[in-house]
Design a protein around this motif. Structure first.
Motif, PDB file in Angstrom:
ATOM      1  N   LEU A  62       0.826  -1.204   0.000  1.00  0.00           N
ATOM      2  CA  LEU A  62       0.000   0.000   0.000  1.00  0.00           C
ATOM      3  C   LEU A  62       0.862   1.257   0.000  1.00  0.00           C
ATOM      4  O   LEU A  62       0.491   2.266  -0.621  1.00  0.00           O
ATOM      5  N   LEU A  66      -6.865   1.378   4.491  1.00  0.00           N
ATOM      6  CA  LEU A  66      -6.170   2.638   4.245  1.00  0.00           C
ATOM      7  C   LEU A  66      -7.158   3.803   4.341  1.00  0.00           C
ATOM      8  O   LEU A  66      -8.206   3.797   3.697  1.00  0.00           O
ATOM      9  N   VAL A  78      -8.428   0.671  -1.864  1.00  0.00           N
ATOM     10  CA  VAL A  78      -7.439   0.632  -0.776  1.00  0.00           C
ATOM     11  C   VAL A  78      -8.102   0.786   0.587  1.00  0.00           C
ATOM     12  O   VAL A  78      -7.571   0.314   1.602  1.00  0.00           O
TER      13      VAL A  78
END
Length: 204
Positions: A100, A147, A142
């Motif tokens: 990520l 995230l 994400v």
């Protein structure tokens, strides 16, 4: 045959003063000892534990020391198990952190592209919409992995725990130590700071 009386002297030392044959008591004691040893060897584990409890005084120093060692060993073992479990949980939770982090520049470029669309003509409108939709799809993807964007807005208070000051400006519209500009977005990964937001801070 004449009956032996109490006043008779033992013949050839075979009898003791009590009239009993010598050596008989010793033999009996030896047999009893052998039988006792055989009994001890054949004791079950539960019987051995019971004998130990009867033989060892719970109040003696030796018992207390042994019990202390046992309890410390149990505590150390439990602490090691908990630490290993925490490390395993952390590893599973943040397994995708490096991946990520490598994807963040893509979001940065999409943000940068959208930040410079104010003076574009109408012919580029569909292009801008496409970029914005791509950015939203990317963010949704994400977010599914934990995230989240760090909150950083113009006029908000600067927080050194989640913001990184890359410079200062003098803006009369803002108070001291407020965010004047967001240079680069910051992100959390499942509650942990992955990257701070880079900002310009106002100094009145």
């Amino acid at each position: 045959m004449a009956k032996k009386t109490d006043t008779e002297v033992p013949i050839n030392g075979l009898y003791d003063e009590g009239g009993k044959l010598k050596g008989v008591a010793e033999d009996v004691e030896t047999e009893d000892a052998v039988e006792e040893m055989e009994t001890e060897v054949s004791l079950s584990q539960e019987e051995l534990v019971a004998l130990c409890k009867e033989s060892v005084c719970p109040g003696c120093d030796v018992y207390k020391e042994a019990e202390g060692v046992r309890l410390r060993a149990l505590a150390d073992s439990e602490n090691v198990k908990k630490r290993l479990q925490r490390e395993a949980d952390e590893m599973r939770k943040y397994a995708g952190e490096s991946i990520l982090a490598d994807l963040l520049p893509i979001l940065d470029n999409l943000d940068l592209a959208l930040a410079h669309t104010d003076n574009l003509d109408a012919a580029c409108k569909n292009f801008v919409i496409g970029v914005d939709m791509t950015r939203k799809l990317f963010l949704d993807a994400v977010k599914g992995h934990g995230l989240e964007r760090v909150e950083a807005v113009r006029g908000g208070d600067f927080n050194p725990e989640i913001h990184e000051a890359v410079g200062t400006v003098e803006d009369g519209e803002l108070s001291d130590n407020q965010i004047a500009q967001i240079v680069q977005g910051g992100y959390f990964l499942k509650g942990r700071l992955l990257r701070p937001a880079k900002v310009m801070v106002n100094k009145a």
